[in-house]
Design a protein around this motif. Structure first.
Motif, PDB file in Angstrom:
ATOM      1  N   CYS A 102      51.082  17.298  -0.526  1.00 18.41           N
ATOM      2  CA  CYS A 102      51.931  16.424   0.028  1.00 18.41           C
ATOM      3  C   CYS A 102      51.426  15.198  -0.282  1.00 18.41           C
ATOM      4  O   CYS A 102      50.429  14.760   0.003  1.00 18.41           O
ATOM      5  CB  CYS A 102      52.503  16.561   1.330  1.00 18.41           C
ATOM      6  SG  CYS A 102      53.698  15.402   2.103  1.00 18.41           S
ATOM      7  N   THR A 103      52.303  14.045  -0.750  1.00 20.89           N
ATOM      8  CA  THR A 103      51.674  12.772  -0.859  1.00 20.89           C
ATOM      9  C   THR A 103      52.666  11.779  -0.642  1.00 20.89           C
ATOM     10  O   THR A 103      53.750  11.921  -0.444  1.00 20.89           O
ATOM     11  CB  THR A 103      51.397  12.378  -2.361  1.00 20.89           C
ATOM     12  OG1 THR A 103      50.599  11.132  -2.593  1.00 20.89           O
ATOM     13  CG2 THR A 103      52.366  12.784  -3.468  1.00 20.89           C
ATOM     14  N   ALA A 104      52.278  10.466  -0.415  1.00 21.09           N
ATOM     15  CA  ALA A 104      53.229   9.358   0.079  1.00 21.09           C
ATOM     16  C   ALA A 104      52.554   8.013  -0.468  1.00 21.09           C
ATOM     17  O   ALA A 104      51.562   7.786  -0.529  1.00 21.09           O
ATOM     18  CB  ALA A 104      53.098   9.476   1.715  1.00 21.09           C
ATOM     19  N   ARG A 105      53.456   6.913  -0.357  1.00 22.65           N
ATOM     20  CA  ARG A 105      53.082   5.815  -0.684  1.00 22.65           C
ATOM     21  C   ARG A 105      54.408   4.786   0.110  1.00 22.65           C
ATOM     22  O   ARG A 105      55.595   5.254   0.105  1.00 22.65           O
ATOM     23  CB  ARG A 105      53.221   5.514  -2.180  1.00 22.65           C
ATOM     24  CG  ARG A 105      54.400   5.845  -2.927  1.00 22.65           C
ATOM     25  CD  ARG A 105      54.275   5.192  -4.086  1.00 22.65           C
ATOM     26  NE  ARG A 105      54.725   3.625  -4.021  1.00 22.65           N
ATOM     27  CZ  ARG A 105      54.268   2.605  -4.916  1.00 22.65           C
ATOM     28  NH1 ARG A 105      53.625   3.053  -5.865  1.00 22.65           N
ATOM     29  NH2 ARG A 105      54.358   1.409  -4.670  1.00 22.65           N
ATOM     30  N   MET A 106      53.961   3.649   0.181  1.00 22.61           N
ATOM     31  CA  MET A 106      54.791   2.542   0.664  1.00 22.61           C
ATOM     32  C   MET A 106      56.025   2.270  -0.450  1.00 22.61           C
ATOM     33  O   MET A 106      55.542   2.195  -1.682  1.00 22.61           O
ATOM     34  CB  MET A 106      54.155   1.355   0.956  1.00 22.61           C
ATOM     35  CG  MET A 106      53.446   1.483   2.645  1.00 22.61           C
ATOM     36  SD  MET A 106      54.656   1.368   3.605  1.00 22.61           S
ATOM     37  CE  MET A 106      55.258  -0.348   3.660  1.00 22.61           C
ATOM     38  N   GLY A 107      57.013   1.866  -0.085  1.00 20.54           N
ATOM     39  CA  GLY A 107      58.077   1.569  -0.963  1.00 20.54           C
ATOM     40  C   GLY A 107      59.069   2.895  -1.371  1.00 20.54           C
ATOM     41  O   GLY A 107      58.769   3.804  -1.253  1.00 20.54           O
ATOM     42  N   SER A 108      59.930   2.134  -2.004  1.00 26.63           N
ATOM     43  CA  SER A 108      61.118   3.207  -2.554  1.00 26.63           C
ATOM     44  C   SER A 108      61.306   3.171  -3.936  1.00 26.63           C
ATOM     45  O   SER A 108      61.641   1.787  -4.557  1.00 26.63           O
ATOM     46  CB  SER A 108      62.602   2.745  -1.926  1.00 26.63           C
ATOM     47  OG  SER A 108      63.650   3.843  -2.072  1.00 26.63           O
ATOM     48  N   GLY A 109      60.981   4.063  -4.858  1.00 28.28           N
ATOM     49  CA  GLY A 109      61.083   4.275  -6.152  1.00 28.28           C
ATOM     50  C   GLY A 109      60.624   5.445  -6.691  1.00 28.28           C
ATOM     51  O   GLY A 109      60.668   6.473  -6.067  1.00 28.28           O
ATOM     52  N   TYR A 110      60.652   5.569  -8.208  1.00 32.60           N
ATOM     53  CA  TYR A 110      60.576   6.718  -8.843  1.00 32.60           C
ATOM     54  C   TYR A 110      59.203   6.869  -9.189  1.00 32.60           C
ATOM     55  O   TYR A 110      58.797   6.293 -10.247  1.00 32.60           O
ATOM     56  CB  TYR A 110      61.407   6.726  -9.951  1.00 32.60           C
ATOM     57  CG  TYR A 110      61.498   7.992 -10.901  1.00 32.60           C
ATOM     58  CD1 TYR A 110      61.125   7.797 -12.393  1.00 32.60           C
ATOM     59  CD2 TYR A 110      61.539   9.281 -10.463  1.00 32.60           C
ATOM     60  CE1 TYR A 110      61.159   8.704 -13.060  1.00 32.60           C
ATOM     61  CE2 TYR A 110      61.440  10.393 -11.443  1.00 32.60           C
ATOM     62  CZ  TYR A 110      61.082  10.194 -12.673  1.00 32.60           C
ATOM     63  OH  TYR A 110      61.071  11.198 -13.257  1.00 32.60           O
TER      64      TYR A 110
END
Length: 124
Positions: free
Chosen positions: A96-104
């Motif tokens: 599982c991984t995550a990053r700030m912001g909304s995108g592809y």
């Protein structure tokens, strides 16, 4: 910082199903895009699926499209990967991984936070 913990991996026969969960702690989870990657022995880590912070947009690799479903519950700080019709080639450690912001985002370098991974083994 966001801490991610995966669960739900295991051993399943081909054609079966597993449900992976990713629990997040730390900063509010709702502003993050969350993804799942996997790495099979001897292979590079590859993108599986991702979901934007709103949950309205989901993306899948061609190899899992139609079989896997990613969803999220921001109130519970969790993201789920439902895996159906599993194949032996789905065998891998799933991250599982995550990053700030909304995108592809489909590349490893685009994600800032990673869990430790959970093993999925599909027997033939």
């Amino acid at each position: 910082q966001v801490q991610l913990v995966e669960s739900g991996g295991g051993l399943v026969q081909a054609g079966g199903s597993l449900r992976l969960s990713c629990a997040a702690s730390g900063r509010p989870f709702s502003s993050y895009t969350v993804g799942w990657f996997r790495q099979a022995p001897g292979k590079e880590r590859e993108f599986v699926a991702s979901i934007r912070w709103s949950g309205d947009n989901t993306y899948y690799s061609d190899s899992v499209k139609g079989r896997f479903t990613i969803s999220r519950d921001n109130a519970k700080n969790t993201v789920t990967l439902q895996m159906n019709s599993l194949k032996p080639e789905d065998t891998a450690v799933y991250y599982c991984t995550a990053r700030m912001g909304s995108g592809y985002y489909t590349e490893i370098y685009e994600y800032a936070f990673w869990g430790q991974g959970t093993q999925v083994t599909v027997s033939s």
